[in-house]
Design an enzyme around this catalytic site. Structure first.
Site, mmCIF file in Angstrom:
data_model
loop_
_atom_site.group_PDB
_atom_site.id
_atom_site.type_symbol
_atom_site.label_atom_id
_atom_site.label_comp_id
_atom_site.label_asym_id
_atom_site.label_seq_id
_atom_site.Cartn_x
_atom_site.Cartn_y
_atom_site.Cartn_z
ATOM 1 N N LYS A 1 -16.166 16.394 -39.463
ATOM 2 C CA LYS A 1 -15.139 15.417 -39.096
ATOM 3 C C LYS A 1 -15.326 14.142 -39.922
ATOM 4 C CE LYS A 1 -13.354 12.719 -35.286
ATOM 5 N NZ LYS A 1 -13.265 12.426 -33.872
ATOM 6 N N GLU B 1 -27.001 16.669 -42.176
ATOM 7 C CA GLU B 1 -27.305 18.107 -42.195
ATOM 8 C C GLU B 1 -26.234 18.850 -43.013
ATOM 9 O OE1 GLU B 1 -27.249 16.213 -39.480
ATOM 10 O OE2 GLU B 1 -28.755 16.843 -38.011
ATOM 11 N N GLY C 1 -15.006 15.740 -32.084
ATOM 12 C CA GLY C 1 -15.713 16.846 -32.744
ATOM 13 C C GLY C 1 -15.870 18.063 -31.847
ATOM 14 N N ARG C 2 -16.311 17.849 -30.608
ATOM 15 C CA ARG C 2 -16.572 18.992 -29.718
ATOM 16 C C ARG C 2 -15.291 19.558 -29.104
ATOM 17 N NH1 ARG C 2 -18.717 14.313 -28.205
ATOM 18 N NH2 ARG C 2 -18.019 13.268 -26.322
ATOM 19 N N GLU D 1 -22.751 16.371 -24.230
ATOM 20 C CA GLU D 1 -22.417 15.273 -25.131
ATOM 21 C C GLU D 1 -21.277 14.440 -24.532
ATOM 22 O OE1 GLU D 1 -20.920 15.625 -29.408
ATOM 23 O OE2 GLU D 1 -23.057 15.427 -29.789
ATOM 24 N N HIS E 1 -33.458 39.627 -16.916
ATOM 25 C CA HIS E 1 -34.808 40.074 -17.246
ATOM 26 C C HIS E 1 -35.626 38.961 -17.878
ATOM 27 C CE1 HIS E 1 -33.879 44.223 -16.185
ATOM 28 N NE2 HIS E 1 -32.665 43.895 -16.584
ATOM 29 N N LYS F 1 -30.483 9.548 -35.395
ATOM 30 C CA LYS F 1 -30.001 9.661 -36.790
ATOM 31 C C LYS F 1 -30.538 8.498 -37.613
ATOM 32 C CE LYS F 1 -25.481 11.777 -35.764
ATOM 33 N NZ LYS F 1 -24.034 11.568 -35.787
HETATM 34 O O1 F6P Z 1 -24.110 15.267 -32.837
HETATM 35 C C1 F6P Z 1 -23.263 14.209 -33.053
HETATM 36 C C2 F6P Z 1 -21.998 14.623 -33.715
HETATM 37 O O2 F6P Z 1 -21.327 13.472 -34.094
HETATM 38 C C3 F6P Z 1 -21.117 15.521 -32.849
HETATM 39 O O3 F6P Z 1 -20.355 14.804 -31.945
HETATM 40 C C4 F6P Z 1 -20.315 16.227 -33.878
HETATM 41 O O4 F6P Z 1 -19.671 17.353 -33.363
HETATM 42 C C5 F6P Z 1 -21.387 16.547 -34.884
HETATM 43 O O5 F6P Z 1 -22.230 15.398 -34.886
HETATM 44 C C6 F6P Z 1 -20.906 16.827 -36.266
HETATM 45 O O6 F6P Z 1 -20.170 15.764 -36.772
HETATM 46 P P1 F6P Z 1 -19.263 15.932 -38.049
HETATM 47 O O7 F6P Z 1 -18.217 16.936 -37.728
HETATM 48 O O8 F6P Z 1 -18.693 14.570 -38.305
HETATM 49 O O9 F6P Z 1 -20.144 16.402 -39.179
#
Ligand code: F6P
Length: 535
Positions: A199, A205, A258-259, A344, A375, A504
């Site tokens: 987003k 990452e 995002g979620r 979240e 199990h 972060k």
């Molecule tokens: O974990 C924090 C967060 O901002 C989430 O809300 C989001 O889904 C995820 O990181 C990934 O964010 P992006 O889509 O901006 O890479």
């Protein structure tokens, strides 16, 4: 006048020692404490909520203006106060054509245009019309994203495997090089499409994994690597910086959290896997649930009732966790998906007005597909010292009609668990079993104690006809709205996530220290760990 929370607490205390099973003395118990909507059945009769408590919970929803807050969300008001944004993931699946004015503009044409662009692209990849650099067809797709840019597509692609007739989909989320290495080493860059989904297009990452994947493509394809790339983001300026051509970039507005984003471009891997028509069915299922949430009366409103059961368990019974137990192997990723959606969104201790919350908010959400969980951790569900409300999901039918025996066993196991949790086994019953096994005297008592189940443990069951794109859409939208209802009652902003920021920031500061720079100023534990990990 006694406040409604106190009344609920008093109802709960007055019923101390009462067994859930005794509530079925009311012949209408099941009808009153279950709700059906468009093929979905939610049974919450195996909880300790009685008629008086349900009335109080419905009153609580009214006092907390859940319906008003719901309508404000659907209207596009800026209910995400801390980020000053509207919350309109529902608009991505809306079946109506009414104009939806956000920031002075009708958002509908843009949503339709993006969906059309996604469909053209997905059809092109699936049919081979959009070819690889070498002129062949794409066989594999790697989605690089994390959190909301990963969990929804992973969960849905797995859930809908019977509909999968597009390229194979792979997902890389973790910055741990092990994941991208294990994923890419089994793929051929000459027939692989890489989607970079973020987003913000700043998530470390995803950016790190994207760079690694782009180098992998470039090593094989040189300057043609760009034709194997696509991006999904709200930050179109940043995608250009990575050299991705604009017609391969699918944008969405900041009013999609995002979620909550799998309904739009973040859902591109789902569309590539199952095709545009089935993706539309997925959206239609969600919209059907939205319509139900908007129009069903409170005492028949599935997301509202599900949220109220959650409030009862969290705030009145004070249970700290909830278990998500899908008796559907294809929903194995649902607990992880719901962890982000729920925790979240509602894992907050500050209210919408910036004050400290007076009562507990979101519980810990966890789970595993049945029957595997049986199990592993069900021992604790049945005989542990904590009570954990269980949420079962199960389909009437499976996609494997020739394996009927499997599905019958699966359903029987699911029902057995909710029954066992509710009924338990008394000491008297256990004593009989111990006697039948030949134990006598004190040993009989000890053996019986092991075999006693306290029971009276609550559960809900969500039953659906078959796991299809449509029913998956309904289920996910149901959970989204349940989270909304609970957040509205707690008075929190379910659409921001400030709690992930500190880690972060600290991680960025730690990178140079991990590489050898001075760790002065850090606490002794962190300094010692840096030393150990740098060895
Ligand atoms: O974990 C924090 C967060 O901002 C989430 O809300 C989001 O889904 C995820 O990181 C990934 O964010 P992006 O889509 O901006 O890479």
């Amino acid at each position: 006048m006694m406040d409604i929370w106190t009344k609920l607490q008093e109802n709960h205390s007055a019923a101390e020692g009462r067994r859930i099973i005794s509530l079925f003395d009311d012949p209408q118990r099941f009808d009153r404490f279950s709700v059906e909507a468009d093929g979905l059945l939610l049974d919450f009769s195996k909880t300790s909520i009685d008629r008086a408590a349900l009335d109080l919970l419905l009153e609580l929803a009214e006092v907390r203006n859940v319906a008003g807050k719901r309508d404000a969300m659907f209207r596009g008001e800026r209910i995400n106060r801390s980020e000053d944004r509207a919350v309109l993931h529902t608009a991505l699946r809306a079946g109506d054509d009414e104009p939806l004015v956000v920031d002075g503009e009708d958002a509908r044409p843009g949503i339709r245009k993006t969906l059309q662009a996604m469909e053209d692209f997905a059809d092109g990849i699936r049919s081979g019309r959009i070819a690889t650099a070498g002129g062949g067809a794409f066989t594999d797709v790697v989605n690089i994203g994390i959190g909301g840019s990963d969990l929804g597509p992973v969960m849905a692609v797995r859930a809908l495997s019977p509909y999968h007739n597009g390229p194979r989909c792979h997902f890389v989320s973790n910055v741990d090089g092990a994941q991208i290495s294990d994923t890419l080493q089994k793929l051929d860059p000459r027939s692989t499409l890489v989607i970079i989904a973020s987003k913000t297009f700043t998530t470390i990452e995803t950016m790190t994994n994207a760079e690694t994947a782009i180098s992998w493509l470039k090593n094989a394809l040189g300057s043609k690597a760009v034709s194997h790339l696509a991006a999904v983001s709200t930050a179109l300026d940043k995608t250009a910086g990575m050299g991705i051509s604009p017609e391969r970039v699918f944008g969405f507005a900041d009013w999609v959290g995002g979620r909550y984003s799998l309904w739009g471009p973040v859902g591109l891997p789902i569309m590539l896997a199952i095709g545009a028509a089935e993706f539309r069915n997925f959206l239609a299922g969600a919209w059907a649930m939205d319509t139900h949430f908007l129009t069903a009366p409170p005492d028949r409103n599935m997301p509202l009732l599900m949220g109220l059961v959650g409030i009862w368990h969290r705030n009145i019974c004070r249970y700290p966790t909830r278990a998500i137990l899908p008796y559907d192997q294809r929903l194995a990723k649902l607990p992880a998906y719901l962890q982000q959606l729920d925790m979240e969104s509602n894992g907050k201790c500050v209210s919408n007005r910036g004050t400290t919350l007076e009562r507990s908010s979101g519980p810990v959400v966890w789970g595993e597909a049945g029957t595997n969980g049986q199990h592993a951790f069900y021992q604790l569900l049945h005989q542990g010292t904590e009570i954990i409300p269980a949420e079962f999901l199960v389909a009437s039918r499976s996609h494997e009609p020739s394996l009927r025996e499997h599905h019958d066993l699966l359903k029987a196991n699911c029902l057995a668990q909710s029954e066992a949790l509710m009924l338990g086994r008394t000491l008297e019953q256990a004593l009989e079993i111990a006697a039948a096994l030949g134990y006598t005297g004190e040993e009989r008592r000890v053996q019986a104690a092991y075999r006693t189940f306290p029971g009276n443990r609550p559960s809900m069951t969500l039953a659906y006809p078959l796991l299809t794109p449509y029913s998956l859409g309904q289920i996910i939208a149901l959970y989204e709205h349940r989270v909304f209802v609970e957040g509205a009652i707690w008075g929190i902003n379910s659409f921001d996530q400030w709690g992930v920021e500190l880690g972060k920031e600290l991680a960025s500061a730690l990178v140079p220290m991990i590489k050898g720079a001075s760790s002065e100023g850090k606490d002794p534990s962190t300094i010692a760990l840096i030393r150990k990990l740098s060895a």
